[in-house]
Design an enzyme around this catalytic site. Sequence first.
Site, PDB file in Angstrom:
ATOM      1  N   GLY A 224       0.818  -1.195   0.000  1.00 17.93           N
ATOM      2  CA  GLY A 224       0.000   0.000   0.000  1.00 17.93           C
ATOM      3  C   GLY A 224       0.854   1.247   0.000  1.00 17.93           C
ATOM      4  N   PRO A 226       2.751   4.790   0.894  1.00 17.69           N
ATOM      5  CG  PRO A 226       4.293   6.397   0.225  1.00 17.69           C
ATOM      6  CD  PRO A 226       3.366   5.366  -0.307  1.00 17.69           C
ATOM      7  N   GLY A 227       2.921   5.744   4.354  1.00 16.47           N
ATOM      8  CA  GLY A 227       2.244   6.523   5.383  1.00 16.47           C
ATOM      9  C   GLY A 227       0.848   6.060   5.711  1.00 16.47           C
ATOM     10  CB  THR A 231       5.881   0.714   9.665  1.00 16.08           C
ATOM     11  OG1 THR A 231       6.421   0.694   8.359  1.00 16.08           O
ATOM     12  CG2 THR A 231       6.971   0.450  10.669  1.00 16.08           C
ATOM     13  CG  HIS A 446      -5.342  32.204 -11.933  1.00 19.27           C
ATOM     14  ND1 HIS A 446      -4.591  31.817 -13.008  1.00 19.27           N
ATOM     15  CD2 HIS A 446      -5.472  31.101 -11.148  1.00 19.27           C
ATOM     16  CE1 HIS A 446      -4.275  30.534 -12.885  1.00 19.27           C
ATOM     17  NE2 HIS A 446      -4.805  30.076 -11.755  1.00 19.27           N
ATOM     18  CD  GLU A 447      -6.095  31.466  -7.361  1.00 19.43           C
ATOM     19  OE1 GLU A 447      -6.714  30.384  -7.343  1.00 19.43           O
ATOM     20  OE2 GLU A 447      -4.882  31.534  -7.673  1.00 19.43           O
ATOM     21  CG  HIS A 450      -8.947  28.004 -10.633  1.00 21.52           C
ATOM     22  ND1 HIS A 450      -8.720  27.103 -11.640  1.00 21.52           N
ATOM     23  CD2 HIS A 450      -7.735  28.505 -10.293  1.00 21.52           C
ATOM     24  CE1 HIS A 450      -7.415  27.071 -11.898  1.00 21.52           C
ATOM     25  NE2 HIS A 450      -6.804  27.917 -11.102  1.00 21.52           N
TER      26      HIS A 450
HETATM   27  P1  ADP Z   1       3.916   3.010   6.188  1.00 25.41           P
HETATM   28  O1  ADP Z   1       2.685   2.427   5.592  1.00 25.41           O
HETATM   29  O2  ADP Z   1       4.652   3.846   5.206  1.00 25.41           O
HETATM   30  O3  ADP Z   1       4.768   2.013   6.883  1.00 25.41           O
HETATM   31  P2  ADP Z   1       3.617   4.032   8.828  1.00 25.41           P
HETATM   32  O4  ADP Z   1       3.029   2.837   9.458  1.00 25.41           O
HETATM   33  O5  ADP Z   1       5.052   4.268   9.100  1.00 25.41           O
HETATM   34  O6  ADP Z   1       3.371   4.026   7.273  1.00 25.41           O
HETATM   35  O7  ADP Z   1       2.755   5.282   9.268  1.00 25.41           O
HETATM   36  C1  ADP Z   1       3.336   6.509   9.600  1.00 25.41           C
HETATM   37  C2  ADP Z   1       2.566   7.189  10.707  1.00 25.41           C
HETATM   38  O8  ADP Z   1       1.274   7.593  10.255  1.00 25.41           O
HETATM   39  C3  ADP Z   1       2.297   6.272  11.867  1.00 25.41           C
HETATM   40  O9  ADP Z   1       3.330   6.303  12.779  1.00 25.41           O
HETATM   41  C4  ADP Z   1       1.012   6.837  12.461  1.00 25.41           C
HETATM   42  O10 ADP Z   1       1.295   7.901  13.314  1.00 25.41           O
HETATM   43  C5  ADP Z   1       0.304   7.390  11.253  1.00 25.41           C
HETATM   44  N1  ADP Z   1      -0.683   6.428  10.730  1.00 25.41           N
HETATM   45  C6  ADP Z   1      -0.676   5.879   9.503  1.00 25.41           C
HETATM   46  N2  ADP Z   1      -1.721   5.073   9.328  1.00 25.41           N
HETATM   47  C7  ADP Z   1      -2.415   5.070  10.475  1.00 25.41           C
HETATM   48  C8  ADP Z   1      -3.601   4.409  10.926  1.00 25.41           C
HETATM   49  N3  ADP Z   1      -4.282   3.583  10.126  1.00 25.41           N
HETATM   50  N4  ADP Z   1      -4.022   4.640  12.186  1.00 25.41           N
HETATM   51  C9  ADP Z   1      -3.333   5.479  12.990  1.00 25.41           C
HETATM   52  N5  ADP Z   1      -2.217   6.127  12.627  1.00 25.41           N
HETATM   53  C10 ADP Z   1      -1.748   5.948  11.389  1.00 25.41           C
HETATM   54 ZN    ZN Z   2      -4.769  28.201 -10.898  1.00 28.24          ZN
HETATM   55 MG    MG Z   3       6.812   1.827   6.668  1.00 30.06          MG
END
Ligand code: ADP
Ligand code: ZN
Ligand code: MG
Length: 633
Positions: A224, A226-227, A231, A446-447, A450
């Site tokens: 999936g 990132p973020g 992890t 411009h804005e 939009h």
């Molecule tokens: P990745 O998918 O890249 O491994 P991470 O697990 O490192 O992403 O997520 C980064 C941070 O974003 C986490 O430490 C947390 O604080 C926040 N986060 C991401 N997804 C969630 C989630 N589903 N619930 C709560 N916090 C989340």
């Molecule tokens: Zn614009």
């Molecule tokens: Mg990660």
Amino acid sequence: MAKMGSKRGGKEDPEVPGDADESKNNRKRALILCFLALPVLVAFYGVVLWWSNPHTPGDELRIDEFTELLRQGRIQDAEILETDSRIAGSYERGQYWVAFSGGNETIFARLTSALEDAGVPFSVTQQPLKNLVYPVTLILPALILVDGLFILFLLFGRGGDGFSAFSRSGARRHQSGESKITFADVAGLDEAMEELVEVRDYLSNPDKFLAMGASVPKGILLTGPPGCGKTLLARGLAGESNVPFFSISGSDFVEIFVGVGPARIRDFFKVAKESAPCIVFIDELDAVGRGRSTHGLGGTDEREATLNQLLVEMDGFESGSGVVVLAATNRPDILDTALLRPGRFDRRVAIERPDVKGREGILRIHARGKPLSDEVDIEEVAKRTVGFSGADLANVVNEAALLAARRGSTVVEHRHFIEAIERLMAGPERRSRILSPQDRYRIAYHEAGHALVSTALPGTDRVGKLSIVARGHAGGFTWWIPEGDQASVTRSQLLDRIAAMLGGRAAEDLVTGDLSSGAMGDLDAAVSLARRMVTDFGMSSRLGAFSIRPLLNSATKEGLMSSGYSERIASEIDAEVQDMLRQAEERAKAVLVAERKVLDAVAHALMEAETLEGDVLDGLLLPVSQAPETVRL
Ligand code: ADP
Ligand code: ZN
Ligand code: MG
């Protein structure tokens, strides 16, 4: 290697090899010993030095004075201290001592004969202990030096046995109960969590599953963007499960030293197997799991060997051996196909960007422990953050809290959340930038352009805010508020969006008769969206149901094998994209011409107020009539 029991609340971060704890203790003991030995040795050395110096009471006499006194018969007795090279004794005025240069036989002989001649009783003392002083004064400093070096080594040395320390896998072993993160800290990933809960339950009570004849997968791959919590989910599992959990990042296996990567994999899995049942987590799997290539310069060999070792190790366990391999990657598309074969990562869990419910949950998790004002509407914040990842949302909450602190507020208010979202989307405002009146005029139109086109066309999102305060590189900003999460978009919606993107440029053209470089970002976005419509979504009338994604080399998953389509198709794509953009711009202009009065009103209000939002903006845009159905190409 000693087998590790799972200790609760053990020392943090013990190295993986099992006897690490013990060797660490030995090291500590040796260090304490060395520290205690140092002052003792130094004190002893001092005492020896002091004692080795001759100490004789009384007056010092020069040797000629002594012989003179001797001749005059005024010396009563004498003791020759051989090692000290001194004569000590008493004479008429009390105690005396004389130093003579030692080791000189003739002086010694002369002195004794002089004493004999004078008839003074004398004795020669051998001082055998003092003969030891010399070797001791040599050895003691050496001992002190060695002790000092030992202390330095124990304090700063890497320890371990030389080269093999390189191949230590560097994995972290999490003691159960050590990680404070649990599944309660993860929101919106219910399906993925279910899979992991199953693994947790299996490992804590395998018999129940085995009785059912069910086998739990050996490998689970979390994929999936990132973020989005991959992890985090794995760390949650570490906190929840009561079996050992080992984690390592794929990049830890990638080393410049040849042979280290495979050795690390071997070490890592060896330890894991010894600790079964356990969970092994490899984060950023793509760092090792990238497809193998047949060509390529140096470096790739090492990576290939590492990947091969990983494959071998994964084949090494029986399913049911109690080792579950969990891995995460943002790029499942570049993984080596061998990794994805059944029997390795046979279960794949897709983690998506959170939907509105998920976002609400994530925001609530991160808002825990922060003083929120009662009027904060988390649901509304969740609605406004379509497309945000979990990490973005964590950032929103943090930024809102920072803003609240900066603005001197004791609680985080709703407006802080909104401002945080805007800052994260567009960067902080740059109010210090002074605009010339012409620029202000142009940006305002411009804005407004939009906003007007978006309002008139049915397929676009609602405009929530306009601003002519610079942010980042942009001179002004238009915020769209998505109605909700959309699983997919239609062709007419996309065409409307392209028109809205070009609305700013069209308005500039309409009122000033000129174009500016400020619309570059809009143009880029419009072109890439149009291109995707043609090549990825098959939404063009000319090419029809045809997808022209660039083909990746299927073996290496990297590099373009070829563009994948002919020159003829390439020029068709360009022509189609151009057509789309031209028509979109025409539609935008048509709206603006028809609604010129509203355009002027919005632009002037914007020049006055710098930002327009909420009821004021809605009121200004109210007269705009909805354009009829989208024109078909
Ligand atoms: P990745 O998918 O890249 O491994 P991470 O697990 O490192 O992403 O997520 C980064 C941070 O974003 C986490 O430490 C947390 O604080 C926040 N986060 C991401 N997804 C969630 C989630 N589903 N619930 C709560 N916090 C989340
Ligand atoms: Zn614009
Ligand atoms: Mg990660």
